[in-house]
Design a protein around this motif. Sequence first.
Motif, short mmCIF file in Angstrom:
data_model
loop_
_atom_site.label_atom_id
_atom_site.label_comp_id
_atom_site.label_asym_id
_atom_site.label_seq_id
_atom_site.Cartn_x
_atom_site.Cartn_y
_atom_site.Cartn_z
N ARG A 84 -11.49 148.23 70.18
CA ARG A 84 -10.82 149.01 71.24
C ARG A 84 -11.85 149.82 72.04
O ARG A 84 -11.83 149.84 73.28
CB ARG A 84 -9.78 149.94 70.63
CG ARG A 84 -9.15 150.92 71.64
CD ARG A 84 -8.20 151.87 70.96
NE ARG A 84 -6.96 151.24 70.60
CZ ARG A 84 -5.91 151.10 71.43
NH1 ARG A 84 -6.00 151.56 72.69
NH2 ARG A 84 -4.81 150.53 71.02
N LEU A 85 -12.74 150.50 71.33
CA LEU A 85 -13.75 151.32 71.99
C LEU A 85 -14.65 150.47 72.88
O LEU A 85 -14.96 150.86 74.02
CB LEU A 85 -14.58 152.06 70.95
CG LEU A 85 -15.68 152.99 71.48
CD1 LEU A 85 -15.06 154.10 72.32
CD2 LEU A 85 -16.47 153.59 70.32
N VAL A 87 -14.01 147.59 74.34
CA VAL A 87 -13.28 147.10 75.53
C VAL A 87 -13.07 148.23 76.53
O VAL A 87 -13.29 148.06 77.74
CB VAL A 87 -11.92 146.50 75.12
CG1 VAL A 87 -11.07 146.19 76.36
CG2 VAL A 87 -12.13 145.22 74.31
N GLU A 88 -12.66 149.40 76.04
CA GLU A 88 -12.38 150.51 76.94
C GLU A 88 -13.64 151.02 77.62
O GLU A 88 -13.62 151.43 78.78
CB GLU A 88 -11.65 151.62 76.18
CG GLU A 88 -10.26 151.18 75.74
CD GLU A 88 -9.49 152.25 74.99
OE1 GLU A 88 -10.10 153.28 74.61
OE2 GLU A 88 -8.27 152.07 74.77
N GLN A 89 -14.78 150.99 76.90
CA GLN A 89 -16.04 151.38 77.52
C GLN A 89 -16.47 150.36 78.56
O GLN A 89 -17.01 150.71 79.62
CB GLN A 89 -17.12 151.54 76.45
CG GLN A 89 -16.96 152.78 75.58
CD GLN A 89 -18.04 152.91 74.54
OE1 GLN A 89 -18.71 151.93 74.19
NE2 GLN A 89 -18.24 154.11 74.02
N VAL A 93 -10.70 151.25 81.23
CA VAL A 93 -9.25 151.49 81.19
C VAL A 93 -8.79 151.39 79.74
O VAL A 93 -9.46 150.78 78.91
CB VAL A 93 -8.47 150.45 82.03
CG1 VAL A 93 -8.84 150.57 83.51
CG2 VAL A 93 -8.72 149.03 81.53
N PRO A 94 -7.63 152.00 79.41
CA PRO A 94 -7.11 151.87 78.04
C PRO A 94 -6.86 150.40 77.70
O PRO A 94 -6.55 149.59 78.59
CB PRO A 94 -5.80 152.66 78.09
CG PRO A 94 -5.96 153.61 79.23
CD PRO A 94 -6.79 152.87 80.24
N LEU A 95 -6.97 150.08 76.44
CA LEU A 95 -6.77 148.69 76.01
C LEU A 95 -5.39 148.19 76.42
O LEU A 95 -5.23 147.03 76.81
CB LEU A 95 -6.94 148.59 74.49
CG LEU A 95 -6.76 147.19 73.89
CD1 LEU A 95 -7.80 146.23 74.44
CD2 LEU A 95 -6.85 147.26 72.37
N GLU A 96 -4.37 149.07 76.31
CA GLU A 96 -3.01 148.66 76.66
C GLU A 96 -2.94 148.20 78.12
O GLU A 96 -2.14 147.31 78.46
CB GLU A 96 -2.04 149.83 76.43
CG GLU A 96 -1.73 150.12 74.98
CD GLU A 96 -2.86 150.80 74.23
OE1 GLU A 96 -2.77 150.91 73.00
OE2 GLU A 96 -3.84 151.25 74.89
N LYS A 97 -3.74 148.81 78.98
CA LYS A 97 -3.79 148.41 80.39
C LYS A 97 -4.57 147.10 80.55
O LYS A 97 -4.18 146.21 81.33
CB LYS A 97 -4.46 149.51 81.22
CG LYS A 97 -4.53 149.24 82.71
CD LYS A 97 -3.17 149.30 83.36
CE LYS A 97 -3.28 149.14 84.87
NZ LYS A 97 -1.93 149.14 85.51
N ALA A 98 -5.64 146.97 79.81
CA ALA A 98 -6.50 145.79 79.92
C ALA A 98 -5.77 144.51 79.51
O ALA A 98 -6.01 143.45 80.10
CB ALA A 98 -7.75 145.98 79.05
#
Length: 222
Positions: A84-85, A87-89, A93-98
């Motif tokens: 998660r970290l 992907v978000e970095q 965007v938050p993972l849920e958005k991605a």
Amino acid sequence: MPKKTPGQYFLSKGISPSQLADRLELLYPLEREVLLARASGETLRAIGGRLDLTPEGVRQVEIRALKKLREEDNTAQIQGRRFRLAVEQRLGVPLEKAVEELPEPQPMLVLAYARGESLADLAPSLGLSIIEATVLRDQAVACLLGEDRGSRAGKWAELKAAVAAALIESPLTYDDLEARFPMSRRRLMKLMQELVNEGRAELSDEYPFRFLGVKPAQQALE
């Protein structure tokens, strides 16, 4: 009174087969030797005489090793948080958005991976076999991390499928698996941990420990 099997010993100490598979190789050599000797029925005095330790010293090593095996350090959850970290970095965007851009059912599979959850329960609810769900999940993970589809993630899924198929043919120890699928012990441990977590492999309750294959539900009914 009948002698306990190694599997019964570990269960009596609150250690499940999956915990044993995940953590046994993480123990120090002395801890592992003492624990396996105790599981095989050796007394504290006999082990101490062989290892040049007092019976109390052996008992302390046993206690320390059992504590390590019981620790609630969920490797899958740690791996999920790191994913998660990353992907978000990368995307900002938050993972849920991605995951909104991914085709169904990949968003659910990716979010379950980020939570460290097994696919054993989720896959059937999506109408997928565990192998199909794993391939879709790994493709999505590779995409979100900026890797080419079918590269490392795809090869990893293929390797796991091959190992799962081999285990259905016959039980295999770590040594058997290393001979058949050459790779580092650390990488092999990670692969087997994932197979056990996904319900595609089980660990025998007798020493030397062997991994057993689990047929998908559809195959089991045929």
